[in-house]
Design a protein around this motif. Sequence first.
Motif, mmCIF file in Angstrom:
data_model
loop_
_atom_site.group_PDB
_atom_site.id
_atom_site.type_symbol
_atom_site.label_atom_id
_atom_site.label_comp_id
_atom_site.label_asym_id
_atom_site.label_seq_id
_atom_site.Cartn_x
_atom_site.Cartn_y
_atom_site.Cartn_z
ATOM 1 N N GLN A 1 11.772 1.154 -3.495
ATOM 2 C CA GLN A 1 12.243 -0.261 -3.072
ATOM 3 C C GLN A 1 13.137 -0.199 -1.632
ATOM 4 O O GLN A 1 12.933 -1.221 -0.828
ATOM 5 N N LEU A 2 13.706 0.988 -1.224
ATOM 6 C CA LEU A 2 14.510 1.168 -0.536
ATOM 7 C C LEU A 2 13.642 1.491 0.838
ATOM 8 O O LEU A 2 13.718 0.963 1.847
ATOM 9 N N HIS B 1 4.570 9.698 -7.987
ATOM 10 C CA HIS B 1 5.728 9.866 -8.871
ATOM 11 C C HIS B 1 7.106 9.584 -8.228
ATOM 12 O O HIS B 1 8.060 10.175 -8.620
ATOM 13 N N CYS B 2 7.288 8.840 -7.153
ATOM 14 C CA CYS B 2 8.691 8.601 -6.464
ATOM 15 C C CYS B 2 9.269 7.614 -7.249
ATOM 16 O O CYS B 2 8.633 6.819 -8.351
ATOM 17 N N ILE C 1 10.061 -3.965 -1.110
ATOM 18 C CA ILE C 1 9.310 -4.826 -2.007
ATOM 19 C C ILE C 1 10.466 -5.350 -3.255
ATOM 20 O O ILE C 1 11.351 -4.606 -3.333
ATOM 21 N N SER C 2 9.928 -6.517 -3.589
ATOM 22 C CA SER C 2 10.831 -6.705 -4.716
ATOM 23 C C SER C 2 10.542 -6.121 -6.116
ATOM 24 O O SER C 2 9.428 -5.545 -6.331
ATOM 25 N N LEU C 3 11.502 -6.170 -7.012
ATOM 26 C CA LEU C 3 11.030 -5.612 -8.501
ATOM 27 C C LEU C 3 9.922 -6.162 -8.866
ATOM 28 O O LEU C 3 9.142 -5.323 -9.657
ATOM 29 N N GLN C 4 9.990 -7.439 -8.846
ATOM 30 C CA GLN C 4 8.605 -8.106 -9.629
ATOM 31 C C GLN C 4 7.206 -7.339 -9.080
ATOM 32 O O GLN C 4 6.337 -7.103 -9.594
ATOM 33 N N GLN C 5 7.392 -7.357 -7.614
ATOM 34 C CA GLN C 5 6.114 -6.674 -7.016
ATOM 35 C C GLN C 5 5.718 -5.040 -7.507
ATOM 36 O O GLN C 5 4.786 -4.724 -7.548
ATOM 37 N N LEU C 6 6.973 -4.463 -7.630
ATOM 38 C CA LEU C 6 6.847 -2.851 -8.145
ATOM 39 C C LEU C 6 6.154 -3.207 -9.526
ATOM 40 O O LEU C 6 5.283 -2.034 -9.743
ATOM 41 N N GLU C 7 6.777 -3.670 -10.294
ATOM 42 C CA GLU C 7 6.356 -3.666 -11.717
ATOM 43 C C GLU C 7 4.727 -4.212 -11.782
ATOM 44 O O GLU C 7 3.929 -3.579 -12.639
ATOM 45 N N GLU D 1 0.768 -1.143 0.081
ATOM 46 C CA GLU D 1 0.139 -0.052 -0.071
ATOM 47 C C GLU D 1 0.858 1.161 0.114
ATOM 48 O O GLU D 1 0.571 2.126 -0.652
ATOM 49 N N THR D 2 1.897 1.200 0.807
ATOM 50 C CA THR D 2 2.910 2.506 0.903
ATOM 51 C C THR D 2 3.368 2.500 -0.597
ATOM 52 O O THR D 2 3.690 3.645 -0.814
ATOM 53 N N ALA D 3 3.851 1.488 -1.271
ATOM 54 C CA ALA D 3 4.685 1.522 -2.523
ATOM 55 C C ALA D 3 3.706 2.031 -3.474
ATOM 56 O O ALA D 3 4.077 2.827 -4.407
#
Length: 326
Positions: free
Chosen positions: A294-295, A287-288, A299-305, A278-280
Amino acid sequence: MTLIKAKKQRSKPQAPSNYKLRCTNDFVFKSLMTYDPKIGKRLVKDLTESIRDYVVDKVDLTSTELLTEGFQAKDIRLDICARLTPDRLIDFEMQCGSNKMEIPNRSAYYAATLVNRPDNKGLAYTALTPVDQLFLLDFDFPAKADQPEKAIHVYQLAEILDHDILTNLISVVIIEMKKIIQMNHSYEELSRAEKWCWFLERYDEEHSDSVVVRLVEEDEIFKEADSVMKRMSSDPAMRDAAFEHNRRMMDMAQLRYEGKQEGLAEGIEKGIEKQRLETAREMLRNHCNDQLIQLCTKISLQQLEQLKKEIVSGFSQTEDYSEQSH
């Protein structure tokens, strides 16, 4: 000649030499009342009359296999179930270390199942055998605010406001044995029911409790109970069976505890993960950059995508709806 190798049999656990039989062990309690059938009937008669104020002419111990095979319900194995004369069914259950919050529903379920026994089938409702369901607790029951020292509780179906008894077909009796001892009455002040609770709660082979000593010395019923306990204690098979039962109950309790802890830990972890996502999601909307997200959230790169795809998809659906509305 063909040699057949014998299967290695699993040895049964043996009770340690210092293992002591305690009446608060439900296996030992049941054995106390059934090890010597003649004495057992006298013990059940006296225990019943002391707690329920009945005059019992006869006691017949019935099968404790309550539910027949194939019965679609929770399985029940009773401790002591007896049919009394005059006609009444009574069940004693020794409860040690159970969840105190489950006792009300459990007692009602046991009592209702006893009423539904096969020998009640087909009878007129007025001819159904009344049931007394008694729970002897080795722990405290949630206290009543206006009667914190009350240790013996009797329940029946009653009208909520006027307390009129609807029927005496089912009675549930819950007895807090520890509370009776904590009230610290003198021996002379103890009722018959309280003496039974004291014996069941404090008995040991060495007679280390002064009240138990007097009970055994001055009362024939408790003298007989003491004799049965001593015979059971000198029976290696009985000691081993009681020890194994106690060990199995402790293992089951540990498994339930570990299961709850694992479930709790899993729930906490899921909550933390949900908060991270939720934070991500909120940081993406602001627009961060990816590295900062991730820092901060781990979360992982896959989750971010995946979150990016969800947000883009949400924007697309919003734009489509906006165009349609115009």
